[in-house]
Design a protein around this motif. Structure first.
Motif, mmCIF file in Angstrom:
data_model
loop_
_atom_site.group_PDB
_atom_site.id
_atom_site.type_symbol
_atom_site.label_atom_id
_atom_site.label_comp_id
_atom_site.label_asym_id
_atom_site.label_seq_id
_atom_site.Cartn_x
_atom_site.Cartn_y
_atom_site.Cartn_z
ATOM 1 N N ALA A 100 43.471 33.919 35.842
ATOM 2 C CA ALA A 100 42.324 33.179 35.399
ATOM 3 C C ALA A 100 41.097 33.809 36.226
ATOM 4 O O ALA A 100 41.251 34.047 37.586
ATOM 5 C CB ALA A 100 42.126 31.848 35.688
ATOM 6 N N ARG A 120 39.487 37.067 23.354
ATOM 7 C CA ARG A 120 39.201 36.433 24.561
ATOM 8 C C ARG A 120 39.631 35.109 24.496
ATOM 9 O O ARG A 120 39.302 34.343 23.642
ATOM 10 C CB ARG A 120 37.535 36.565 24.995
ATOM 11 N N THR A 166 32.602 27.959 32.060
ATOM 12 C CA THR A 166 33.706 28.546 31.617
ATOM 13 C C THR A 166 34.570 29.098 32.415
ATOM 14 O O THR A 166 34.391 29.643 33.544
ATOM 15 C CB THR A 166 33.243 29.463 30.468
ATOM 16 N N ARG A 198 37.578 32.168 31.976
ATOM 17 C CA ARG A 198 38.411 32.981 31.197
ATOM 18 C C ARG A 198 39.486 33.666 31.871
ATOM 19 O O ARG A 198 39.610 33.823 32.925
ATOM 20 C CB ARG A 198 37.286 34.272 30.844
ATOM 21 N N TYR A 210 39.494 31.532 26.595
ATOM 22 C CA TYR A 210 38.958 30.791 27.833
ATOM 23 C C TYR A 210 38.609 29.519 27.604
ATOM 24 O O TYR A 210 39.163 28.923 26.536
ATOM 25 C CB TYR A 210 37.574 31.372 28.019
#
Length: 278
Positions: free
Chosen positions: A99, A135, A123, A125, A137
């Protein structure tokens, strides 16, 4: 940490007007265009608990945000909910999930009373090498009242929620391993045909081999556009399937009937299959 879907992202690059026009043709109400502090623009189609997002730039031919610049038009963003992005990032790293640090950003919104405020988010991701060609997230909504506004949640096509997300991948077990590290061993179940399932409350995320997805979608399938593994389909629950079918007919939208569903094939503006589910 049970998975809960927050939203799905259609990347539309510099074709924001085209993508918005297509969603409107399909009977979605769109929020006014937002401008992120990160340098992107968006529209939302908001449901009861989740939503769809069009993401790109509002400038034809304009530069794209670096983290989305390499993605083609299509359904590329899979976003889960979190209530504490910073704590989540620490937990993911401790579990061996790659992460990235929590990121804060905002976009201005017009309020019903004529005032202005910022919709604010944090956020987390995943490193893009950790999952499919898209993506993944988590989003912490610091001002959810600026997203889930009642006047934006009534969809002309009757859509009320996301129900299904289908990914086409080369190796479902690789994706399943990432989900297990993120959400726990019990979060993922195996289907009898080689796909893996991640239940997210009322939403089912299916990760299926390319051959199974090709067999289901046929000519309706999206263009991979260089993506080896990608999201191919979103299924949306609607309140009245007959009313949805009538709206699509009046707008000249081709929708193939399926058992208790209607399927709209992928086309260039969105490059993803949309199922309306009764």
């Amino acid at each position: 940490m049970a998975p809960v879907l927050d939203h799905l992202v259609f990347d539309v690059r510099d074709r924001m007007a085209e993508g918005a026009a297509r969603l409107a043709m399909l009977g979605f109400q769109l929020t006014p265009m937002g401008k992120h502090s990160l340098g992107s623009a968006n529209h939302l189609s908001v449901f009861a608990e989740d939503y769809l997002e069009l993401l790109g730039t509002d400038i034809p031919g304009g530069a794209l945000r670096p983290d989305i610049a390499s993605y083609p038009v299509g359904l590329n963003g899979l976003v889960f909910k979190t209530e504490d992005a910073a704590a989540l990032a620490a937990r993911l790293l401790a579990a061996g999930v790659p992460a990235l640090p929590a990121q804060s950003f905002h976009r201005p919104v017009e309020l019903p009373d004529g005032g202005r405020d910022d919709a604010r988010f944090r956020t987390v991701r995943l490193d893009r090498a950790a999952a499919f060609d898209g993506r993944v997230y988590w989003c912490e909504h610091l001002t959810p009242q600026h997203v889930w506004r009642p006047e934006w949640q009534a969809q002309p096509n009757g859509a009320t929620s996301v129900a299904r997300v289908l990914l086409a991948v080369r190796d479902p077990e690789r994706q399943a391993a990432m989900f297990r590290r993120s959400f726990g061993e019990a979060a993922v179940t195996a289907g009898s045909d080689g796909r893996v399932l991640l239940p997210c409350g009322p939403v089912i995320i299916e990760v299926a081999p390319h051959a199974l997805v090709a067999a289901e979608l046929g000519t309706a399938a999206p263009d991979p556009a260089g993506r080896g593994d990608h999201m191919a389909l979103v299924g949306l629950r609607v309140s009245n399937l007959s009313a949805t079918a009538a709206l699509l007919r009046t707008r000249g939208v081709a929708a193939a009937p399926r058992p208790d569903a209607l399927r709209v094939a992928a086309e260039p503006a969105l490059n993803a299959v949309i199922d309306f589910l009764g």
